[in-house]
Design a protein around this motif. Structure first.
Motif, PDB file in Angstrom:
ATOM      1  N   LEU A  86       0.831  -1.186   0.057  1.00  0.00           N
ATOM      2  CA  LEU A  86       0.048   0.044   0.007  1.00  0.00           C
ATOM      3  C   LEU A  86       0.998   1.205   0.046  1.00  0.00           C
ATOM      4  O   LEU A  86       1.830   1.344   0.791  1.00  0.00           O
ATOM      5  CB  LEU A  86      -1.067   0.185   1.135  1.00  0.00           C
ATOM      6  N   VAL A  87       0.744   2.057  -0.921  1.00  0.00           N
ATOM      7  CA  VAL A  87       1.435   3.472  -0.892  1.00  0.00           C
ATOM      8  C   VAL A  87       0.408   4.635  -0.517  1.00  0.00           C
ATOM      9  O   VAL A  87      -0.602   4.718  -1.168  1.00  0.00           O
ATOM     10  CB  VAL A  87       2.005   3.565  -2.510  1.00  0.00           C
ATOM     11  N   ILE A  88       0.896   5.225   0.721  1.00  0.00           N
ATOM     12  CA  ILE A  88      -0.028   5.894   1.230  1.00  0.00           C
ATOM     13  C   ILE A  88       0.635   7.241   1.672  1.00  0.00           C
ATOM     14  O   ILE A  88       1.856   7.194   2.214  1.00  0.00           O
ATOM     15  CB  ILE A  88      -0.675   5.492   2.484  1.00  0.00           C
ATOM     16  N   LEU A 123       3.869   1.499   2.576  1.00  0.00           N
ATOM     17  CA  LEU A 123       5.196   2.282   2.187  1.00  0.00           C
ATOM     18  C   LEU A 123       4.424   3.740   2.458  1.00  0.00           C
ATOM     19  O   LEU A 123       3.280   3.997   1.918  1.00  0.00           O
ATOM     20  CB  LEU A 123       5.611   2.200   0.603  1.00  0.00           C
ATOM     21  N   ASP A 124       4.842   4.567   3.086  1.00  0.00           N
ATOM     22  CA  ASP A 124       4.493   5.842   3.607  1.00  0.00           C
ATOM     23  C   ASP A 124       5.460   7.036   2.720  1.00  0.00           C
ATOM     24  O   ASP A 124       6.589   7.269   2.958  1.00  0.00           O
ATOM     25  CB  ASP A 124       4.789   6.199   4.947  1.00  0.00           C
ATOM     26  N   THR A 125       4.714   7.565   1.755  1.00  0.00           N
ATOM     27  CA  THR A 125       5.216   8.411   0.852  1.00  0.00           C
ATOM     28  C   THR A 125       5.691   9.706   1.749  1.00  0.00           C
ATOM     29  O   THR A 125       6.449  10.614   1.438  1.00  0.00           O
ATOM     30  CB  THR A 125       4.402   8.817  -0.355  1.00  0.00           C
ATOM     31  N   LEU A 126       5.134  10.104   3.015  1.00  0.00           N
ATOM     32  CA  LEU A 126       5.225  11.433   3.639  1.00  0.00           C
ATOM     33  C   LEU A 126       6.627  11.054   4.407  1.00  0.00           C
ATOM     34  O   LEU A 126       7.443  11.960   4.390  1.00  0.00           O
ATOM     35  CB  LEU A 126       4.139  11.477   4.849  1.00  0.00           C
ATOM     36  N   LYS A 127       6.881   9.917   4.828  1.00  0.00           N
ATOM     37  CA  LYS A 127       8.116   9.614   5.428  1.00  0.00           C
ATOM     38  C   LYS A 127       9.215   9.531   4.365  1.00  0.00           C
ATOM     39  O   LYS A 127      10.248  10.062   4.833  1.00  0.00           O
ATOM     40  CB  LYS A 127       8.185   8.100   6.291  1.00  0.00           C
ATOM     41  N   LEU A 128       9.040   8.958   3.133  1.00  0.00           N
ATOM     42  CA  LEU A 128       9.930   8.848   2.044  1.00  0.00           C
ATOM     43  C   LEU A 128      10.263  10.353   1.733  1.00  0.00           C
ATOM     44  O   LEU A 128      11.545  10.811   1.524  1.00  0.00           O
ATOM     45  CB  LEU A 128       9.319   8.101   1.177  1.00  0.00           C
ATOM     46  N   ALA A 129       9.491  11.119   1.652  1.00  0.00           N
ATOM     47  CA  ALA A 129       9.655  12.658   1.181  1.00  0.00           C
ATOM     48  C   ALA A 129      10.231  13.505   2.160  1.00  0.00           C
ATOM     49  O   ALA A 129      11.217  14.203   1.935  1.00  0.00           O
ATOM     50  CB  ALA A 129       8.457  13.417   0.889  1.00  0.00           C
ATOM     51  N   ARG A 130       9.948  13.165   3.460  1.00  0.00           N
ATOM     52  CA  ARG A 130      10.965  13.956   4.614  1.00  0.00           C
ATOM     53  C   ARG A 130      12.543  13.361   4.562  1.00  0.00           C
ATOM     54  O   ARG A 130      13.151  14.091   4.748  1.00  0.00           O
ATOM     55  CB  ARG A 130      10.412  13.647   5.736  1.00  0.00           C
ATOM     56  N   GLU A 131      12.715  12.095   4.196  1.00  0.00           N
ATOM     57  CA  GLU A 131      13.876  11.533   4.307  1.00  0.00           C
ATOM     58  C   GLU A 131      14.704  12.306   2.960  1.00  0.00           C
ATOM     59  O   GLU A 131      15.961  12.682   2.968  1.00  0.00           O
ATOM     60  CB  GLU A 131      13.875  10.191   4.142  1.00  0.00           C
TER      61      GLU A 131
END
Length: 240
Positions: A86-88, A123-131
């Motif tokens: 899941l991509v969220i 998969l959390d795109t918010l976390k990915l974007a922050r990284e």
């Protein structure tokens, strides 16, 4: 790899205080391409939707009074999500609400509680974007601006619309333009081809000028048009 781009709209911010889901939108993606398959529900939350929340997503009590309740779609949704990643964007929020709905249903039915994470990855795109962009704003709107993704039509939040936008953001976050393939390209054949650099030099080591064929030039122009369409920017590539 099967992925599901997912978003929800709710009656509020906290399922522990009785807030419920009013909309679920899911888009299927396989090998980084949307397949066209989707799952979309409007739901009767079995409680009032506050006016300040209606102002955010536009879903009124009147619109969902005859919609199914979560219990009626729970099995279909579970099966559709099972086995996928899941991509969220801000996964803790959406997964918190989804698991709360399943917990409430299990309690009503006197069954053991299972969480969605037991059958799928997240998969959390918010976390990915922050990284990837530390110190920058990483809301969905901010990421659209950063990557040149057109979201002018997003005047209200909506589960399917936000999932469509998130699919573009996710691709840019995880590879960007290098992952944009022409519709008729075969990813398997691209991966199978290995680069042979021997043609770039003669036996004496001098570089050889390689002139692209007409077919290669046409494919290049097609790719530029696709990248331009995705980014919303006209690309003027020098022809010489």
């Amino acid at each position: 790899m099967r992925q599901v781009i997912l978003d929800t709209e709710t009656t509020g911010l906290n399922p522990k205080k009785g807030d419920r889901i009013v909309e679920i939108g899911c888009l299927e993606m396989i090998d980084r391409r949307l397949t066209g398959r989707q799952l979309h529900y409007y739901l009767n939350p079995e409680r009032d939707i506050p006016g300040e929340v209606v102002a955010i997503h536009g879903i009124t009590n009147e619109q969902v009074k005859d919609a199914p309740i979560f219990a009626q779609i729970a099995d279909e949704l579970w099966q559709w999500l099972a086995g996928a990643e899941l991509v969220i964007h801000n996964a803790a929020f959406d997964m918190g609400f989804l698991n709360a709905e399943y917990q409430l249903l299990a309690k009503q039915q006197g069954k053991a509680v299972n969480e969605l994470e037991s059958v799928c990855e997240v998969l959390d795109t918010l976390k990915l974007a922050r990284e990837k962009h530390p110190g920058s704003r990483v809301s969905l709107d901010a990421l659209c601006k950063r990557y040149g993704i057109d979201n002018a039509h997003r005047t209200l939040h909506g589960a399917i619309l936000d999932s469509e936008i998130l699919s573009d953001v996710y691709l840019m976050l995880t590879g960007g333009q290098t992952d944009l393939l022409l519709d008729d390209a075969d990813p398997a054949s691209v991966e199978a081809d290995s680069l042979d650099l021997s043609a770039l030099a003669t036996a004496q080591g001098a570089l050889v000028k390689v002139v692209p064929t007409l077919e290669e030039l046409t494919a290049h122009q097609d790719m530029l048009k696709l990248v331009g369409k995705k980014s919303g920017t006209e690309i003027d590539w020098p022809k010489s």
